[in-house]
Design a protein around this motif. Structure first.
Motif, short mmCIF file in Angstrom:
data_model
loop_
_atom_site.label_atom_id
_atom_site.label_comp_id
_atom_site.label_asym_id
_atom_site.label_seq_id
_atom_site.Cartn_x
_atom_site.Cartn_y
_atom_site.Cartn_z
N GLY A 155 32.34 147.89 48.19
CA GLY A 155 32.01 146.47 48.20
C GLY A 155 32.96 145.66 49.05
N GLN A 156 34.26 146.02 48.99
CA GLN A 156 35.26 145.33 49.81
C GLN A 156 35.00 145.49 51.30
OE1 GLN A 156 38.83 147.15 48.31
NE2 GLN A 156 39.18 145.57 46.77
N MET A 157 34.41 146.63 51.68
CA MET A 157 34.14 146.87 53.09
C MET A 157 32.79 146.30 53.53
SD MET A 157 35.68 150.67 53.88
CE MET A 157 34.80 151.51 52.55
N LEU A 158 31.80 146.32 52.64
CA LEU A 158 30.45 145.91 53.02
C LEU A 158 30.24 144.40 52.96
CD1 LEU A 158 28.18 148.61 51.32
CD2 LEU A 158 28.88 148.47 53.71
N PHE A 159 30.73 143.75 51.91
CA PHE A 159 30.39 142.35 51.69
C PHE A 159 31.01 141.38 52.70
CE2 PHE A 159 28.91 143.52 47.36
CZ PHE A 159 27.68 142.91 47.43
N PRO A 160 32.29 141.53 53.11
CA PRO A 160 32.83 140.55 54.06
C PRO A 160 32.02 140.41 55.35
CG PRO A 160 34.62 141.73 53.04
CD PRO A 160 33.36 142.41 52.59
N PRO A 161 31.70 141.52 56.06
CA PRO A 161 30.90 141.33 57.28
C PRO A 161 29.49 140.83 56.97
CG PRO A 161 31.21 143.67 56.83
CD PRO A 161 32.12 142.94 55.92
N LEU A 162 28.90 141.28 55.84
CA LEU A 162 27.57 140.82 55.46
C LEU A 162 27.58 139.31 55.19
CD1 LEU A 162 24.62 141.31 54.67
CD2 LEU A 162 25.44 141.88 52.36
N ILE A 163 28.58 138.85 54.49
CA ILE A 163 28.68 137.42 54.18
C ILE A 163 28.84 136.61 55.46
CG2 ILE A 163 30.13 135.66 53.08
CD1 ILE A 163 30.70 137.69 50.86
#
Length: 448
Positions: A155-163
């Motif tokens: 989640g720490q890797m996926l959510f920042p760029p997605l956001i």
């Protein structure tokens, strides 16, 4: 007896449906705590929109963890009385709805409520997830714990760029709405948590059952049986025994020392995660290079969380011994962080720190399972997540205060190293106490 063994052999322990349960737990970790750790990406958007100062906006990042922490113990009780699956599915719905409602807020106080509800939903998914993993996995429990907890790192890797992409396309409101809709898939993930429960043999710690000194090498099938969806079918003595287990865990000295060590671990670990990019910028490196350090940290954290269980489950190393080595490495790496401003040095330091801290997180769960009986386990696992949430939230504040007093990032990392050292010494005490208790138990068994 043969009928009992046949029933136990038919249970999906370490195989079959157990892996679907593990997938559900992993996804629930990604969508709950993994998202909460990425809320900092919204920080500037919220600060500019609501025209608030840094302190008021920072509460939006800490509030979910602070609210979830005291609720964790009660979630464990509800999971056993109401049902693991129903609590987790309700938590997933609350988690998604809180984010969707947050996208419609017009006042920061309304957003406070929504982020707090996100914390409530997250702990209602995470605690039951850890409990159901302990039911379905015996020989491969360490591996399963690592795979579940690694969901936070994913989640720490996926959510920042997605956001960032969603904010660019739809603004922060649209981004929250889309993510909330994505989080609603957690209901389906938690629906996989078909419950099992441990049988009565087993109010002993895992390492003391059936004469087997190594819980990681026992099949554990004899410890499990099917649990009815409706807990009202349980006998009154079973309910009484289960409820007493929640209080009994507080009298278990090794378990409480392990929990105290986890408090210090969560505080020191969050200092590294929070201030690693800022430490790099202070050394003169660019924003992109500083962000890359956090990515390196996360990648190696994922690798060690996934791999350490394989060594433990195969008996190559004991979980407590591996935990001691990991915390010792984290202590050394954190103390040495301020030694050099070289970017290559900071990369190597991030690799070592991420590897050791990542390895330690699931091992706290594995070691706790060795120290408590079946009736104590739900409370013990819930308490672990409670202290992790609380001390993650308070650790960032402590590190920030130290920086404000000193004006540099040397003191926060030295403080984190000292906290890791306390954590290590507590784990040594845990190992000594547990070894002494095991010797006393074996002496009594020989006497009998």
């Amino acid at each position: 007896m043969s009928s009992t063994k046949a029933t136990a052999a038919a249970l999906p322990i370490d195989r079959g449906w157990a892996w679907f349960v593990l997938i559900g737990v992993h996804v629930s970790f990604v969508l709950s705590n993994g998202y909460l750790t990425a809320l900092g990406v919204f920080y500037i958007e919220w600060k500019d929109y609501f025209q608030t100062d840094a302190t008021a906006t920072s509460w939006l990042l800490s509030l979910p963890l602070l609210v979830a922490s005291p609720l964790s113990f009660f979630v464990g009780i509800l999971s056993s009385s109401v049902g693991i699956r129903w609590i987790a599915m309700t938590g997933a719905a609350v988690n998604g709805l809180a984010t969707i409602l947050g996208s419609r807020t017009t006042d920061i106080r309304q957003l406070y409520v929504c982020t707090a509800l996100s914390g409530v939903g997250a702990i209602m998914m995470i605690s039951p997830g850890s409990i159901v993993i302990s039911h379905y996995f015996k020989k491969r429990f360490a591996l399963a714990s690592g795979i579940s907890v690694v969901g936070v790192s994913v989640g720490q890797m996926l959510f920042p760029p997605l956001i960032r992409v969603l904010v660019t396309m739809y603004g922060w409101r649209g981004a929250m709405f889309v993510i909330g809709a994505l989080q609603m898939n957690g209901v389906a993930a938690c629906a996989l948590f078909r419950p099992l429960k441990t049988s009565v043999e087993e109010d002993k710690p895992q390492g003391e059952r059936s004469g087997n000194s190594s819980p990681m090498l026992s099949s554990g099938n004899e410890d499990c049986e099917e649990e009815a969806e409706n807990s009202s079918t349980e006998t009154q003595p079973a309910k009484s025994r289960r409820c007493s287990g929640y209080l009994k865990v507080f009298t278990n000295l090794p378990a409480m020392l392990n929990l105290l060590s986890c408090c210090f671990y969560a505080t020191a670990a969050i200092v590294n995660i929070t201030h690693l990019p800022a430490r790099s910028k202070e050394a003169g490196w660019s924003d992109d290079q500083s962000a890359m350090l956090l990515l390196v940290y996360a990648v190696f954290s994922v690798v060690t969380r996934l791999s350490n269980g394989w060594f433990v489950d195969r008996g190559y190393v004991g979980p407590i011994q591996l935990q001691l080595g990991a915390i010792a490495g984290a202590t050394l790496a954190t103390f040495l962080n301020p030694v050099s401003d070289s970017y290559a040095y900071l990369v190597v330091n991030a690799i070592l720190t991420g590897s050791c801290i990542g390895m330690s997180a699931p091992l706290y769960i594995v070691n706790m399972r060795l120290m408590v009986g079946a009736s104590e386990l739900p409370a013990a696992l819930s308490l672990i997540w409670g202290v992790v949430f609380f001390f993650n939230a308070s650790g960032t504040v402590i590190a920030g205060k130290i920086f404000d007093l000193t004006g540099n990032y040397v003191a926060p990392f030295l403080t984190a190293g000292a906290i890791f050292l306390i954590c290590f010494l507590l784990l040594v005490t845990v190992a000594v106490v547990k070894r002494r208790r095991d010797k006393d138990r074996r002496r009594l068994e020989r006497a009998v």
